[in-house]
Scaffold this motif. Sequence first.
Motif, PDB file in Angstrom:
ATOM      1  N   CYS A  59      -0.604   6.961   1.547  1.00 38.56           N
ATOM      2  CA  CYS A  59      -1.888   7.654   1.669  1.00 38.56           C
ATOM      3  C   CYS A  59      -3.091   6.724   1.552  1.00 38.56           C
ATOM      4  N   ASP A  60      -2.862   5.437   1.370  1.00 36.45           N
ATOM      5  CA  ASP A  60      -3.981   4.507   1.223  1.00 36.45           C
ATOM      6  C   ASP A  60      -4.676   4.174   2.536  1.00 36.45           C
ATOM      7  N   TRP A  61      -4.078   4.488   3.655  1.00 36.11           N
ATOM      8  CA  TRP A  61      -4.622   4.068   4.940  1.00 36.11           C
ATOM      9  C   TRP A  61      -5.719   4.999   5.445  1.00 36.11           C
ATOM     10  N   GLU A 112      -8.690   8.388   4.525  1.00 37.84           N
ATOM     11  CA  GLU A 112      -9.484   9.132   3.547  1.00 37.84           C
ATOM     12  C   GLU A 112      -9.978  10.406   4.201  1.00 37.84           C
ATOM     13  N   CYS A 146      -1.370  14.142   0.564  1.00 34.52           N
ATOM     14  CA  CYS A 146      -1.891  13.088  -0.329  1.00 34.52           C
ATOM     15  C   CYS A 146      -2.643  13.627  -1.526  1.00 34.52           C
ATOM     16  N   ARG A 171       0.826  -1.203   0.000  1.00 31.33           N
ATOM     17  CA  ARG A 171       0.000   0.000   0.000  1.00 31.33           C
ATOM     18  C   ARG A 171       0.860   1.254   0.000  1.00 31.33           C
ATOM     19  N   ASP A 172       0.328   2.287  -0.581  1.00 32.51           N
ATOM     20  CA  ASP A 172       0.964   3.587  -0.587  1.00 32.51           C
ATOM     21  C   ASP A 172       0.742   4.243   0.780  1.00 32.51           C
TER      22      ASP A 172
END
Length: 67
Positions: A30-32, A34, A63, A27-28
């Motif tokens: 910023c994927d964790w 929103e 992000c 995962r990137d």
Amino acid sequence: MTFKTLIVPILSVGLTAGCAIDPRGLRDDCDWAEPIRPSRADVLSDGTLAQIVAHNEVGSRLCGWQP
């Protein structure tokens, strides 16, 4: 089977499992998280609203989140 005869297969499976990691699945950063978008019906305290704004501003800066 005794424990001694099982230890070699167990260790070999454990040691080779790390080689099967697919780097495309990583995962990137910023994927964790929103952006937080409360609904109009939500009743927020001033502190909660400030925390949401701070969270969304950091996500926007780091992000590229869009409003």
